[in-house]
Design an enzyme around this catalytic site. Structure first.
Site, PDB file in Angstrom:
ATOM      1  N   LYS A   1      -5.040   1.867  -4.781  1.00  8.43           N
ATOM      2  CA  LYS A   1      -6.268   2.270  -3.856  1.00  8.43           C
ATOM      3  C   LYS A   1      -7.507   2.301  -4.340  1.00  8.43           C
ATOM      4  CE  LYS A   1      -6.921   5.786  -0.431  1.00  8.43           C
ATOM      5  NZ  LYS A   1      -6.754   7.093   0.003  1.00  8.43           N
TER       6      LYS A   1
ATOM      7  N   ARG B   1     -15.354  13.996  -5.565  1.00 15.07           N
ATOM      8  CA  ARG B   1     -14.024  13.936  -6.134  1.00 15.07           C
ATOM      9  C   ARG B   1     -13.932  13.463  -7.413  1.00 15.07           C
ATOM     10  NH1 ARG B   1     -12.386  15.450  -0.824  1.00 15.07           N
ATOM     11  NH2 ARG B   1     -12.177  13.959   0.894  1.00 15.07           N
TER      12      ARG B   1
ATOM     13  N   CYS C   1      -9.533  18.145  -2.092  1.00 17.87           N
ATOM     14  CA  CYS C   1      -7.999  17.883  -1.874  1.00 17.87           C
ATOM     15  C   CYS C   1      -7.146  19.010  -2.564  1.00 17.87           C
ATOM     16  CB  CYS C   1      -7.719  16.616  -2.562  1.00 17.87           C
ATOM     17  SG  CYS C   1      -8.762  15.375  -1.778  1.00 17.87           S
TER      18      CYS C   1
ATOM     19  N   LYS D   1      -5.652   5.800  -7.820  1.00 18.76           N
ATOM     20  CA  LYS D   1      -6.621   6.245  -6.946  1.00 18.76           C
ATOM     21  C   LYS D   1      -7.945   6.470  -7.369  1.00 18.76           C
ATOM     22  CE  LYS D   1      -7.482   8.874  -2.666  1.00 18.76           C
ATOM     23  NZ  LYS D   1      -7.271   9.818  -1.842  1.00 18.76           N
TER      24      LYS D   1
ATOM     25  N   TYR E   1      -5.901  -1.063   8.130  1.00 22.29           N
ATOM     26  CA  TYR E   1      -6.393  -1.042   9.603  1.00 22.29           C
ATOM     27  C   TYR E   1      -6.017  -2.236  10.509  1.00 22.29           C
ATOM     28  CZ  TYR E   1      -7.452   3.149   7.304  1.00 22.29           C
ATOM     29  OH  TYR E   1      -7.608   4.346   6.669  1.00 22.29           O
TER      30      TYR E   1
ATOM     31  N   ARG F   1     -13.685   9.159   5.966  1.00 20.20           N
ATOM     32  CA  ARG F   1     -14.066  10.617   5.963  1.00 20.20           C
ATOM     33  C   ARG F   1     -14.551  11.023   7.539  1.00 20.20           C
ATOM     34  NH1 ARG F   1     -15.735  10.973  -0.350  1.00 20.20           N
ATOM     35  NH2 ARG F   1     -13.788  10.472  -1.198  1.00 20.20           N
TER      36      ARG F   1
ATOM     37  N   CYS G   1      -1.961  15.517   1.548  1.00 18.28           N
ATOM     38  CA  CYS G   1      -3.019  15.848   0.836  1.00 18.28           C
ATOM     39  C   CYS G   1      -3.703  17.148   1.807  1.00 18.28           C
ATOM     40  CB  CYS G   1      -4.011  14.738   0.843  1.00 18.28           C
ATOM     41  SG  CYS G   1      -5.452  14.970  -0.260  1.00 18.28           S
TER      42      CYS G   1
ATOM     43  N   GLU H   1      -1.898   6.632 -15.458  1.00 13.43           N
ATOM     44  CA  GLU H   1      -1.194   7.372 -14.239  1.00 13.43           C
ATOM     45  C   GLU H   1       0.125   6.877 -13.677  1.00 13.43           C
ATOM     46  OE1 GLU H   1      -2.443  10.019 -12.662  1.00 13.43           O
ATOM     47  OE2 GLU H   1      -4.498  10.512 -13.319  1.00 13.43           O
TER      48      GLU H   1
ATOM     49  N   CYS I   1      -7.231  17.692   1.987  1.00  8.40           N
ATOM     50  CA  CYS I   1      -8.703  17.650   2.456  1.00  8.40           C
ATOM     51  C   CYS I   1      -9.007  17.463   3.828  1.00  8.40           C
ATOM     52  CB  CYS I   1      -9.212  16.348   1.479  1.00  8.40           C
ATOM     53  SG  CYS I   1      -8.537  14.898   2.062  1.00  8.40           S
TER      54      CYS I   1
ATOM     55  N   SER J   1     -10.498   2.452   4.538  1.00  4.92           N
ATOM     56  CA  SER J   1     -11.507   2.238   5.244  1.00  4.92           C
ATOM     57  C   SER J   1     -12.778   1.341   5.229  1.00  4.92           C
ATOM     58  CB  SER J   1     -12.079   3.437   5.967  1.00  4.92           C
ATOM     59  OG  SER J   1     -12.421   4.215   4.884  1.00  4.92           O
TER      60      SER J   1
HETATM   61  C1  PBG Z   1      -6.885  11.850   1.241  1.00  6.86           C
HETATM   62  C2  PBG Z   1      -6.965  10.212   1.621  1.00  6.86           C
HETATM   63  C3  PBG Z   1      -8.290   9.531   1.635  1.00  6.86           C
HETATM   64  C4  PBG Z   1      -8.019   8.174   1.647  1.00  6.86           C
HETATM   65  C5  PBG Z   1      -6.310   8.229   2.114  1.00  6.86           C
HETATM   66  N1  PBG Z   1      -6.054   9.747   1.698  1.00  6.86           N
HETATM   67  C6  PBG Z   1      -9.725  10.094   1.261  1.00  6.86           C
HETATM   68  C7  PBG Z   1     -10.358  10.451   0.136  1.00  6.86           C
HETATM   69  O1  PBG Z   1      -9.675  10.338  -0.768  1.00  6.86           O
HETATM   70  O2  PBG Z   1     -11.580  10.884  -0.021  1.00  6.86           O
HETATM   71  C8  PBG Z   1      -8.662   7.080   1.920  1.00  6.86           C
HETATM   72  C9  PBG Z   1      -8.301   6.087   3.024  1.00  6.86           C
HETATM   73  C10 PBG Z   1      -9.363   5.159   3.415  1.00  6.86           C
HETATM   74  O3  PBG Z   1     -10.521   5.010   3.158  1.00  6.86           O
HETATM   75  O4  PBG Z   1      -9.247   4.191   4.433  1.00  6.86           O
HETATM   76  N2  PBG Z   1      -7.103  12.423   0.096  1.00  6.86           N
END
Ligand code: PBG
Length: 324
Positions: free
Chosen positions: A249, A218, A127, A196, A314, A206, A117, A234, A119, A275
């Site tokens: 995700k 986004r 991204c 996603k 995590y 972030r 990615c 998708e 970003c 996260s």
């Molecule tokens: C990159 C990406 C993100 C996450 C994984 N790859 C952030 C986003 O899309 O803003 C999030 C992972 C997480 O929150 O643990 N695009």
């Protein structure tokens, strides 16, 4: 009928357990930063750090010893620019980490997955490549594909066992597949973040990856959380384009999506306990409102039961210690 007969003691319960959870099902994300000997804590994610490459090697060794399935690598570059050059340059931070990790014996036991990615590497935090006119901006799909493909190729050359595009641009799986094949990397699998959603649960990430968008959000590329059928489209498209595995995700707020994907397709499926899912559980642990070990394992078991073959989490090390 008495359902409780089979719940009377642990051996009986073990015998009829329908879902397994093992260290090898877990993938541990790492955030790699420049420098040496660095372990910077992420304030919103207790126990998670920005790690310099040498520290990441130590994490890899511990992960391998615990029987964890693999690592997912994110990078915090020295500098950012409009194009996200740090994502694909020869000496990019993730490329350095991959080369070093590959030399460690631990890497023989781990699948090294590189997140593809832009970003974390763009100055604007989106991204893909951004075009602006007046107050309006657009993340420009097709020019971004070339940058993503370049990123995936450089990561695979540096030693990534799997590349995992998380950008949600249309057509990126086929662009990456073509570029990998053209570079002689025909054996490198693609794990696409097929489904996603634009989620509030990415908030703490972030901070960890320093990747918050500097303007806008986004929602023009990540999916609306209301849409299950769109998620299935998708997934179908990514598989058609050549995805070897797919990733769902976030996980816990979208378990129905994981289940629907499992029933629809036969490719291996992962789910990413993101996260914010980790942080909200930790907030409750810190207050003493939930039991750490039990709530953690229950959250992971639920994701497996929904149909995920593997889980990016995590909690990987903490869970593996209990399960091993
Ligand atoms: C990159 C990406 C993100 C996450 C994984 N790859 C952030 C986003 O899309 O803003 C999030 C992972 C997480 O929150 O643990 N695009």
């Amino acid at each position: 009928m008495r359902m409780r007969r089979m719940r009377r003691n642990q051996p009986l319960r073990d015998l009829v357990r329908e879902t397994s959870l093992e260290p090898g099902d877990l993938i541990y994300p790492l955030f790699i930063c420049p420098g040496k000997g660095i372990r910077n804590p992420i304030s919103s994610m207790p126990g998670v750090f920005n790690l310099s490459v040498d520290e990441a090697v130590r994490e890899a060794e511990e992960a391998a010893q615990l029987g964890i399935g693999g690592l997912l690598l994110f990078g915090l570059p020295e500098t950012k620019d409009e194009q996200g050059t740090g994502a694909w340059e020869e000496n990019g931070i993730v490329q350095q980490a991959l080369r070093t990790l590959k030399q460690s014996p631990a890497s023989k036991k781990l699948v090294l997955i590189a997140d593809v990615c832009l970003c974390e590497y763009t100055s604007h935090g989106h991204c893909g490549a951004v075009t602006k006119s007046g107050d309006e901006f657009d993340v420009d799909n097709d020019p971004t594909l070339e940058l993503l493909a370049r990123t995936a190729v450089s990561q695979a050359k540096a030693g990534a066992d799997v590349v995992a595009p998380s950008d949600m641009m249309d057509g990126r799986v086929s662009a990456i597949r073509k570029a990998l094949d053209a570079a002689g990397l025909k054996q490198t699998p693609i794990l696409s973040y097929a489904s996603k959603f634009a989620s509030a649960f990415y908030g703490p990430f972030r901070e960890a990856a320093d990747s918050a968008p500097q303007f806008g959000d986004r929602r023009s590329y990540q999916m609306d959380g209301a849409n299950l059928r769109e998620a299935m489209r998708e997934i179908d498209l990514d598989i058609e384009e050549g995805a070897d595995m797919i990733l769902m995700k976030p996980a816990m707020p979208y378990l129905d999506v994981v289940r629907a994907a499992r029933e629809r397709v036969d490719v291996p499926i992962g789910a990413y306990q993101v996260s914010g899912e980790y942080s909200m559980l930790h907030a409750a642990f810190e207050k003493g409102w939930l039991d750490h070990d039990r709530a953690m394992l229950e959250s992971l078991l639920g994701i497996r039961r929904a149909g995920a073959d593997f889980i990016v989490t995590y909690f990987a090390k903490d869970a593996a210690k209990l399960l091993g």
